[in-house]
Design an enzyme around this catalytic site. Structure first.
Site, mmCIF file in Angstrom:
data_model
loop_
_atom_site.group_PDB
_atom_site.id
_atom_site.type_symbol
_atom_site.label_atom_id
_atom_site.label_comp_id
_atom_site.label_asym_id
_atom_site.label_seq_id
_atom_site.Cartn_x
_atom_site.Cartn_y
_atom_site.Cartn_z
ATOM 1 N N ASP A 220 0.826 -1.206 0.000
ATOM 2 C CA ASP A 220 0.000 0.000 0.000
ATOM 3 C C ASP A 220 0.862 1.259 0.000
ATOM 4 O O ASP A 220 1.860 1.341 0.726
ATOM 5 C CB ASP A 220 -0.897 -0.009 1.245
ATOM 6 C CG ASP A 220 -1.914 1.115 1.229
ATOM 7 O OD1 ASP A 220 -2.807 1.063 0.362
ATOM 8 O OD2 ASP A 220 -1.801 2.043 2.049
ATOM 9 N N GLU B 242 14.277 -15.239 -0.344
ATOM 10 C CA GLU B 242 14.638 -16.341 0.563
ATOM 11 C C GLU B 242 13.562 -17.431 0.555
ATOM 12 O O GLU B 242 13.832 -18.585 0.831
ATOM 13 C CB GLU B 242 14.739 -15.835 2.011
ATOM 14 C CG GLU B 242 16.034 -15.170 2.367
ATOM 15 C CD GLU B 242 15.937 -14.595 3.771
ATOM 16 O OE1 GLU B 242 15.364 -15.255 4.673
ATOM 17 O OE2 GLU B 242 16.413 -13.461 3.945
#
Ligand code: NOJ
Length: 504
Positions: free
Chosen positions: A192, A223
């Site tokens: 956002d 990751e």
């Protein structure tokens, strides 16, 4: 699904409060959404994006987050969210959730701590007096005073204090929040207000430091493998916009130029060309967005004389021809789904829902309405609960009265009514998404010169998309008709219609 599923995905936006209510309190929730997953599977989307589902006082529809590691009780529980993620994955659909890093809620533990202890205010922007004259994006001053005399900054509602990204603690907090949800299986985040995090004396939009945040977030996402970061980046400058999509930053960002573009062939062609010119050199896939929970529903906007999208209330209530708007919205849907990249579908657009412009003022909940003193009607009109079935409200949305009233005219627009109608908007979306899955999505396109009022291009699969934005019918290029947004006329493509053709 491939490692790069996000490059060509069809992503369905779920505004949870208004999707389906499972417990009869009039507000959509996870129980309702889980019960409707077969609908989403049948629709043929690749991923769902859920607006914020976190505990929130709902001063801004959940974009005022009180706790980033839990679920709003009105929506369900954390356990239910985990079951939801597992169920969606069973259906081979990905889950994207919203993260709100620019601001928090005044009810968050950190802000409460800051209120109680003036020595613990460095995670927000506190000062003895407003240090500038910034206005809130929702109207009014961006500064609010707290008991004790200091003021804090909020770019949105006063209930949404801005974080201070100069604080290392804020960085650590959000990296941890990303991990919290990645570990629970979410496939990505919609970020956002992604360009607003840093503030300086000169402003708050698109400061260079913000890129360090996304480089770090990208490392975290990588990751976990196959996770995606999607930016809500409203920036007029394409060169600045593209910086967010460098290979070590966000994967994609919403194409607001396309969303805001009027229904005009020259404007659309310009925006498509600009989008491709921005994305191609950096290898990022474009996104195609017609609508979301912040903007006027397409069937209403496209039925107006002025089809531009604008944030203020200027066009609210301007006459809209429903038949014209519907026809253009169908044509626009096929155009957006044929373009190379990923595409977003905002819940209810697949049912052709119009903007509800006559909500009683006392029921309006969007802070834009109150903060503008009623000058801006706000965004409630595109957030009215979905009609699922039956002849009268709540149209299968739940058992209780929905949090915003649904119009009587929606009896014709329920998912149930449209399922059996071959010519319905719902069936257009289902058919188009199925074809798109095999033959469209990620890749490239080549324009075909069919005149200035016609947008025509071919895709690698041999599929050609032709949209006629001119006043009268135009001849169609050769090819077998695969799908059309409206009736064709003896080999001609009528005005405001899109056809998909196959080279055969
Ligand atoms: C963008 C969101 O889409 C909108 O609904 C919200 O009000 C603002 N950001 C503030 O979080």
């Amino acid at each position: 699904m491939s490692q790069t599923w996000w490059r060509g995905a069809a992503i369905y936006q779920v505004y949870l409060r208004s999707f389906a209510d499972g417990n009869g309190d009039g507000v959509g929730d996870l129980a309702g959404l889980r019960a409707r997953l077969p609908y989403l599977k049948d629709l043929g989307i690749d991923a769902v994006w859920l607006n914020p589902w976190y505990p929130s006082p709902m001063a801004d529809g959940g974009y005022d987050v009180a706790d980033y590691r839990d679920i709003e009780p009105v929506f369900g529980t954390l356990g239910e969210a985990e079951r939801f993620i597992a169920e969606v994955h069973e259906l081979d659909i990905k889950v994207i959730i919203d993260v709100v890093p620019n601001h928090s809620s005044t009810e968050s533990a950190w802000f409460q701590e800051a209120l109680a202890n003036p020595a613990a205010r460095e995670r927000f922007w506190f000062s003895d007096e407003p240090v500038n004259d910034w206005q809130s994006i929702f109207g009014g001053s961006a500064w609010t005073q707290v008991p004790g005399g200091q003021w804090y900054l909020h770019l949105f509602a006063p209930e949404q204090p801005d974080f201070n990204w100069a604080s290392p603690e804020v960085h650590r907090e959000f990296e941890d929040v990303l991990r919290f949800w990645f570990e629970r299986g979410v496939d990505g985040f919609r970020i956002d207000s992604a360009a607003l995090l840093y503030k300086s004396d000169t402003g708050y939009e698109d400061l260079d430091e913000v890129h360090d945040v996304y480089r770090r977030w990208r490392e975290v996402a990588d990751e976990y493998g196959e996770r995606v970061l999607i930016g809500e980046v409203w920036l007029p400058d394409q060169e600045r916009f593209a910086r967010y999509l460098r290979p070590d930053e966000l994967h994609t960002a919403f194409n607001f130029d396309f969303l805001s573009c009027p229904w005009d062939p020259a404007d659309l062609r310009r925006v498509i060309d600009l989008t491709l010119a921005t994305h191609t050199p950096i290898g990022a896939p474009p996104t195609w967005v017609l609508s979301n929970h912040d903007v006027t529903r397409p069937v209403t906007r496209y039925g107006r004389a002025d089809t531009t999208f604008e944030h203020g209330g200027r066009l609210h209530g301007a006459p809209s021809d429903p038949e014209l708007g519907h026809r253009r919205a169908r044509a626009a849907a096929l155009l957006s789904m044929a373009l190379p990249g990923s595409v977003y579908v905002y819940q209810g657009d697949e049912l052709g829902l119009p903007e509800v412009e006559n909500l009683p003022d006392e029921l309006r909940q969007d802070p834009m309405y109150a903060r503008s003193g009623g000058a801006n009607p706000g965004r409630d009109g595109c957030r009215v609960p979905l009609p699922w079935s039956g002849d009268e409200p709540p149209y299968g949305f739940g058992t209780g009265a929905p949090w915003l009233p649904q119009p009587e005219s929606w009896r014709k627009l329920t998912a149930e009514a449209q399922r059996t109608d071959l010519g319905s908007m719902l069936n257009l979306y289902r058919t188009a998404l199925a074809i798109r899955r095999d033959r469209l999505g990620d890749g490239t396109m080549t324009w075909l010169p069919l005149g200035e009022n016609v947008l025509a291009f071919t895709r690698e699969s041999g599929l050609t998309c032709v949209t006629n934005l001119g006043p009268g019918p135009v001849p169609m290029p050769a090819g077998e008709v695969v799908l059309a947004s409206g009736p064709l006329e003896d080999g001609a493509l009528p005005s405001d219609t899109t056809v998909w053709l196959s080279a055969g």
